[in-house]
Design an enzyme around this catalytic site. Structure first.
Site, short mmCIF file in Angstrom:
data_model
loop_
_atom_site.label_atom_id
_atom_site.label_comp_id
_atom_site.label_asym_id
_atom_site.label_seq_id
_atom_site.Cartn_x
_atom_site.Cartn_y
_atom_site.Cartn_z
N GLU A 1 -23.56 -88.81 116.83
CA GLU A 1 -24.08 -90.03 116.23
C GLU A 1 -24.32 -91.09 117.30
OE1 GLU A 1 -21.33 -91.43 113.31
OE2 GLU A 1 -21.06 -89.43 112.47
N CYS B 1 -24.87 -98.13 120.68
CA CYS B 1 -23.53 -97.56 120.71
C CYS B 1 -23.70 -96.04 120.81
CB CYS B 1 -22.78 -97.95 119.44
SG CYS B 1 -21.13 -97.22 119.36
N CYS C 1 -13.70 -85.36 119.39
CA CYS C 1 -12.86 -86.09 120.34
C CYS C 1 -11.49 -85.43 120.38
CB CYS C 1 -12.72 -87.55 119.92
SG CYS C 1 -11.78 -88.55 121.11
N CYS D 1 -6.52 -90.03 117.74
CA CYS D 1 -6.03 -91.29 117.16
C CYS D 1 -6.02 -91.13 115.63
CB CYS D 1 -6.92 -92.46 117.58
SG CYS D 1 -6.99 -92.65 119.38
N CYS E 1 -8.96 -92.39 113.21
CA CYS E 1 -10.36 -92.26 113.65
C CYS E 1 -10.99 -90.96 113.15
CB CYS E 1 -10.40 -92.31 115.18
SG CYS E 1 -12.05 -92.06 115.86
N GLY F 1 -16.04 -89.53 120.86
CA GLY F 1 -15.56 -88.98 122.12
C GLY F 1 -14.82 -89.97 122.99
N GLU F 2 -14.16 -89.44 124.01
CA GLU F 2 -13.45 -90.26 124.99
C GLU F 2 -14.30 -90.28 126.27
OE1 GLU F 2 -11.05 -92.42 125.45
OE2 GLU F 2 -11.57 -92.33 127.56
N SER G 1 -15.47 -97.99 126.56
CA SER G 1 -14.22 -98.13 125.80
C SER G 1 -13.40 -96.86 125.97
CB SER G 1 -14.55 -98.35 124.32
OG SER G 1 -13.37 -98.37 123.55
N SER H 1 -8.45 -99.32 124.36
CA SER H 1 -7.99 -99.28 122.97
C SER H 1 -6.47 -99.28 122.95
CB SER H 1 -8.52 -98.00 122.30
OG SER H 1 -9.93 -98.07 122.23
N LEU H 2 -5.90 -100.45 122.74
CA LEU H 2 -4.44 -100.58 122.81
C LEU H 2 -3.80 -100.27 121.45
CD1 LEU H 2 -2.32 -101.27 124.95
CD2 LEU H 2 -2.52 -103.67 124.27
N HIS H 3 -4.19 -101.01 120.46
CA HIS H 3 -3.80 -100.78 119.05
C HIS H 3 -2.32 -100.96 118.72
CE1 HIS H 3 -7.85 -99.48 118.93
NE2 HIS H 3 -7.68 -98.19 119.09
N CYS I 1 -17.56 -94.72 114.20
CA CYS I 1 -17.54 -93.42 114.88
C CYS I 1 -17.26 -92.21 114.00
CB CYS I 1 -16.44 -93.37 115.93
SG CYS I 1 -15.85 -94.91 116.52
N1 SAH Z 1 -12.35 -92.97 122.83
C1 SAH Z 1 -12.73 -94.34 123.05
C2 SAH Z 1 -13.94 -94.75 122.19
C3 SAH Z 1 -13.59 -94.77 120.74
S1 SAH Z 1 -14.58 -95.69 119.62
C4 SAH Z 1 -11.56 -95.25 122.78
O1 SAH Z 1 -10.53 -94.77 122.34
O2 SAH Z 1 -11.68 -96.45 123.06
C5 SAH Z 1 -14.37 -97.37 119.99
C6 SAH Z 1 -13.26 -98.12 119.24
O3 SAH Z 1 -13.34 -97.94 117.82
C7 SAH Z 1 -11.88 -97.66 119.66
O4 SAH Z 1 -11.08 -98.78 119.91
C8 SAH Z 1 -11.41 -96.90 118.44
O5 SAH Z 1 -10.02 -96.85 118.38
C9 SAH Z 1 -12.05 -97.69 117.32
N2 SAH Z 1 -12.13 -96.99 116.02
C10 SAH Z 1 -12.20 -95.67 115.79
N3 SAH Z 1 -12.21 -95.42 114.46
C11 SAH Z 1 -12.16 -96.60 113.84
C12 SAH Z 1 -12.14 -97.01 112.47
N4 SAH Z 1 -12.18 -96.13 111.48
N5 SAH Z 1 -12.07 -98.33 112.20
C13 SAH Z 1 -12.04 -99.23 113.20
N6 SAH Z 1 -12.06 -98.91 114.51
C14 SAH Z 1 -12.11 -97.62 114.83
#
Ligand code: SAH
Length: 352
Positions: A100, A113, A120, A124, A127, A170-171, A202, A225-227, A337
């Site tokens: 996508e 994007c 991936c 996470c 995701c 993907g990463e 990212s 992506s800390l979270h 994503c």
């Molecule tokens: N692998 C990379 C790119 C991921 S997509 C990474 O981890 O950063 C970019 C951002 O979208 C990341 O911060 C990811 O955690 C977040 N993301 C993924 N799924 C999501 C969702 N369902 N809702 C909100 N953010 C999401």
């Protein structure tokens, strides 16, 4: 698995050919080396989606190119347009895998994007992209082609992409070489003309790769992506944290800032009841204290079948942090994503 039995094997994509191989192909037909540059420029800068359009190439050469190559290697499987002019493309690759990419339009910005892998491997928990693991890395030309296809959706003849966020499936740092190769071409004036300063990469946080990126000496913008503000919670949300840990990631990101001078953004997806309490807000503020860093709060985008919810970001704001809540764009077209690919694959599976 071949989802479309009987469709013809696609011809090799022109962007997949090395300049040397193409030069040899033209030389065999008595054509000058300049043709390589012309053809690539037509696809990357000139919006050509057929060889016929390449008007400064001899007609018979165009015909022969069309027999042996295809200007673009992907096919558009779905094209969705949201009311806010967000476009989403589901692209089918030569091996029938799907990826996508999204065009987000907020004047004066036009942001692409893009994805870097099929699926991936980071897993996470919230995701959609990682639910079935990683299948393979995208090639440099598959990455580049997403940019060309999205640019082709902007108004002709002069519409261009102003920004790129590598935030699709993907990463990115797990496919760093191919990504950098694609972004180098994208930055070229005969490519898409998008400089490193306008490109955000990212990452889930792979310290060694962050350092490699820093060593390239390019002005890419890094988003991590800390979270979560502590390892216990982060490992629950981002399983790869188990092996890395927040301290190593922050140290690598600090290194990136030092080497490039570019402020790092920390992404934080708000998951109701999991990582959104005032306690986590305070902990996050303490963790990032003293760093010239920016926090980007992302409202969770619902993923079918996953139990997470979207809270309000008030808790973090009350804790006195500089926060920006990312706008939700294109939610009615499953712009986050991996969601559309998943839906289409499920449709196909249930139709079999
Ligand atoms: N692998 C990379 C790119 C991921 S997509 C990474 O981890 O950063 C970019 C951002 O979208 C990341 O911060 C990811 O955690 C977040 N993301 C993924 N799924 C999501 C969702 N369902 N809702 C909100 N953010 C999401």
């Amino acid at each position: 698995m071949n989802l479309l039995p009987g469709h013809p094997t696609p011809l090799p994509a022109i962007l997949d050919q090395s300049p040397e191989a193409l030069r040899a192909w033209f030389a065999e037909r008595g054509q000058p080396a300049l043709r390589v540059k012309q053809v690539r420029r037509w696809v990357l800068a000139g919006r050509a989606e057929s060889f016929e359009q390449m008007s400064d190439l001899p007609r018979d050469v165009r015909a022969e190119l069309a027999q042996q190559f295809s200007p673009l290697g992907t096919r558009i499987e779905r094209h969705l347009i949201a009311t806010d002019e967000t476009h989403k493309l589901l692209l089918r690759l030569h091996d029938d895998r799907m990826i996508e990419c999204v065009l987000i339009q907020e004047a004066p910005r036009r942001t692409a994007c893009i994805s870097t892998q099929v699926g991936c491997g980071m897993g996470c928990v919230f995701c959609a992209s990682g639910l079935n693991g990683v299948v393979r890395n995208l090639t440099a030309s598959e990455i580049l082609e997403q940019l060309a296809r999205l640019r082709n959706l902007t108004p002709a003849p002069d519409g261009r992409l102003t920004n790129v966020v590598v935030m699709g499936m993907g990463e990115p740092l797990a496919n760093l070489d191919n990504l950098i190769e694609a972004l180098e071409v994208a930055g070229h004036k005969d490519g898409l003309g998008i400089g490193a300063r306008h490109i955000t990469i990212s990452t889930v946080g792979l310290p060694a790769k962050i350092r490699r990126l820093a060593d390239l000496g390019k002005q890419y913008h890094l988003a991590v992506s800390l979270h979560a503000p502590n390892d216990l919670l982060r490992t629950r949300i981002v399983p790869t944290n188990d092996k890395t840990g927040i301290a190593d990631i922050l140290a690598a990101a600090d290194d990136f800032f030092e080497k490039t001078g570019r402020q790092v953004t920390y992404e934080y997806v708000l998951l109701g009841g999991l990582n959104d309490s005032p306690r986590e807000a305070r902990e996050l503020a303490t963790l990032l204290q003293g760093r010239k860093a920016h926090v980007n709060l992302i409202p969770f985008n619902d993923v079918e079948g996953l139990p997470y919810t979207r809270p309000t970001p008030e808790a973090l704001k009350r804790a006195g942090m500089s926060v920006k809540v990312r706008k939700r764009k294109g939610s009615e077209i499953d712009a986050a994503c991996g969601q559309l690919r998943r839906k289409v694959e499920q449709e196909v599976a249930s139709a079999v």
